[in-house]
Design an enzyme around this catalytic site. Structure first.
Site, PDB file in Angstrom:
ATOM      1  N   PRO A   2       0.832  -1.205   0.000  1.00 59.10           N
ATOM      2  CG  PRO A   2      -0.810  -1.585   1.613  1.00 59.10           C
ATOM      3  CD  PRO A   2       0.516  -2.094   1.133  1.00 59.10           C
ATOM      4  CD  GLU A   3       3.239   2.445  -4.345  1.00 56.35           C
ATOM      5  OE1 GLU A   3       2.937   3.430  -5.049  1.00 56.35           O
ATOM      6  OE2 GLU A   3       3.910   1.490  -4.783  1.00 56.35           O
TER       7      GLU A   3
END
Length: 271
Positions: A2-3
């Site tokens: 997840p960014e």
């Protein structure tokens, strides 16, 4: 992993629902990347004032103290009033008067850390070296440009490092560099001012588009209300090795940089 867009989408999906909730209990599963930093029972009775984001960290402001949450490589959060019993990969439950916030993390690289405030040592260790927020008003061109000129590293690595600007992860760095017409291997200091300005604008544009699309779901990401992301369907180059560029039809190429995949169009990103 997840960014920034996925973390911001996660925040947006539950921050209003949890605001004002009083903590009833905290339950821990298997150990995560770092210890909680306090006894779980000490959090009972505290009130969640709100949820902020700093880079890829979510910050739950309490009426006394702060919880910092990181999703790690494969983590995701759920917030609901009727969650089932915790499963094998559920490692943190924050039960409140308005629902339960649960961290699901098969790889256990995520973390939940308590700090007294942002100046406390645990918070400073995690947040102290982070760069400017790209979606904030203080992400202005001149300091960004000076930072590029001072670096001899490839631009893709500069973006991923997060010290100049935070949160431009692997997926979005490839897309940002495509829009700016810059190859991922180009040394940061060699980028001229005009292209650097395009890069600065592209960072904001791509990350805003990604948040609006719900982030990217390549494997198992979903927001705290269970929604998947759709930005990957809009990608110009990421994950499209050998496919024709949407702009010029040249096959997209992939190169490895520090064990990460970088995608680019050799014609549109000519230098």
């Amino acid at each position: 992993m997840p960014e920034l867009p996925e973390v911001e989408v996660t925040r947006l999906s539950f921050h209003q629902a949890i605001a004002g909730a009083r903590i009833v209990a905290v339950a821990l599963g298997k150990p995560l990347r770092w210890p909680l930093g306090c006894a779980p029972a000490d959090l009972a009775g505290r009130v969640v004032l709100g949820v902020r984001r700093r880079g890829k960290y979510l910050l739950l402001d309490l009426d006394k103290g702060l919880l910092l949450l990181h999703l790690g490589m494969s983590g995701s959060l759920r917030f609901a009033a009727d969650l089932p019993a915790p499963g094998t990969h559920d490692h943190f439950d924050l039960t409140t008067t308005q629902g339960t916030l649960r961290l699901h993390d098969p790889r256990r690289f995520g973390a939940v850390v308590y700090a007294q405030d942002e100046h406390d040592a645990p918070a400073r260790k995690l947040l102290g070296a982070l760069g400017v927020e790209p979606l904030a008003d203080d992400f202005v061109f001149e300091p960004f440009w000076r930072g590029l000129q001072a670096s001899r590293s490839p631009i893709k690595q500069v973006l991923l490092a997060g010290r100049l600007v935070v949160g431009v992860g692997n997926i979005y760095a490839s897309e940002v560099l495509f829009l700016a017409g810059i190859r991922p291997t180009t040394k940061a200091a060699r980028i001229g001012q005009a292209r650097a300005r395009k890069l600065h604008q592209a960072i904001v544009q791509v990350l805003r588009q990604a948040v609006a699309a719900g982030g990217s779901t390549l494997r198992d990401f979903s927001s705290a209300d269970g929604s998947a992301g759709h930005f990957q369907a809009q990608a110009h180059v990421y994950g499209r090795e050998g496919a024709p560029c949407h702009t010029c039809a040249t096959p997209v190429r992939m190169v490895r940089q520090a064990q990460r995949s970088s995608y680019y169009c050799p014609r549109c990103q000519h230098s």
